[in-house]
Design a protein around this motif. Structure first.
Motif: not given
Length: 233
Positions: A100-107, A123-132
Motif C-alpha cells: 500500500l505504501i509503495l502504491q502511494r509514495e515515491d522515492t 519485511v516492511l523496511p526491506t520492501a521500502l528500501r528495495e524500492n527506494g
C-alpha cells in the motif's frame, strides 16, 4: 476443553521516550505503526503536560497533513486516540501494508518515521528500501520476557492440564513461551492444536518446528476464535 492464549497484557509496563523525532513532523514524509505497543510508547511520551499541549496545539495536525500508515484495527484504534487519522487498518500484515505504501509514495518523499520495537521483522523496511522509499526507524520499546512467565505457565498446566489448543499472538510470544510449553506438555505436545493470530506469527511457529493448525484470516479475536473452533472440530 481449554484454550491457552499466550498474549502480552495491554495495560501497564513501561517504555522509553520516543524522542524528539515525533515532534519534528516537518522532517518526515509520514508515520508508520505496525503494532499497538509502538502507539502506546508514543502515547507515554505525550503524558507530560507540556508535550500534550504542544501535540494538541499543532504537532498532530502537522502529522495529519501527511500519511499515517497502520497494520490492523487495534493499532488503528490507538492511533485514532492520539488524534491521528490512520490509513491501512485492513491490511492485516506488514507485507500488505508495504505494498500500500509503495502504491502511494515515491522515492522523492522525506523519510517515513517508523516507531517500532526491539524485535521486529524486516519485511516492511526491506520492501521500502528495495524500492527506494526512505525510512527512518526509531526503536521506542523493548520486548522482554515477563518475569513470572514460567511460574504462570507451570501453574496453568498444574491446575488445568494440557490445553486442547494454544494460541500465539506474536513471534516474541513464540520465542519466550515455546520452550516451557514443550517441557510442560511432554508427549502430549503433538495433540495440541496450535493457532496463530496471523501469518507472521505462524511463520515463527513453523520455523520452530510446530504444526500450525490455524492462522486467523484477519488479526482479530473473532477471526482467531473461529479458526480455533474449526481446528478443534
Amino acid at each position: 476443553m481449554h484454550v491457552l492464549l499466550l498474549k502480552e497484557p495491554r495495560e501497564g509496563g513501561s517504555g522509553p521516550d520516543p524522542y524528539i523525532k515525533l515532534f519534528q513532523p516537518e522532517q518526515h514524509g509520514g508515520l508508520i505503526f505496525t503494532s499497538p505497543r509502538a502507539v502506546e510508547a508514543v502515547k507515554m511520551c505525550l503524558e507530560d503536560d507540556e508535550r500534550t499541549e504542544q501535540w494538541n496545539k499543532d504537532i498532530k495536525d502537522k502529522w495529519n497533513a501527511k500519511s499515517i500508515y497502520v497494520v490492523g484495527k487495534a493499532t488503528a484504534a490507538l492511533v485514532g486516540d492520539l488524534g491521528l487519522v490512520p490509513l491501512g487498518e485492513d491490511t492485516g500484515t506488514a507485507d500488505v501494508l508495504s505494498r500500500l505504501i509503495l502504491q502511494r509514495e515515491d522515492t522523492n518523499i522525506l523519510p517515513l518515521l517508523f516507531p517500532c520495537g526491539s524485535i521486529k521483522r524486516e519485511v516492511l523496511p526491506t520492501a521500502l528500501r528495495e524500492n527506494g522509499v526512505p525510512l527512518d526507524t526509531l526503536m521506542v520499546y523493548q520486548t522482554a520476557q515477563h518475569p513470572d512467565l514460567e511460574k504462570n505457565l507451570k501453574n496453568y498446566f498444574t491446575e488445568q492440564g494440557v490445553p486442547a489448543s494454544i494460541a500465539f499472538f506474536s513471534p516474541s510470544g513464540v520465542k519466550f513461551c515455546l520452550e516451557t510449553v514443550r517441557r510442560l506438555s511432554g508427549e502430549q505436545l503433538k495433540q495440541i492444536k496450535f493457532a496463530a493470530i496471523g501469518p507472521t506469527t505462524a511463520d515463527a511457529m513453523t520455523a520452530e518446528g510446530l504444526s500450525v493448525s490455524c492462522s486467523a484470516d484477519k488479526p482479530t479475536a473473532e477471526h482467531l476464535a473461529t479458526g480455533i473452533a474449526k481446528a478443534l472440530q
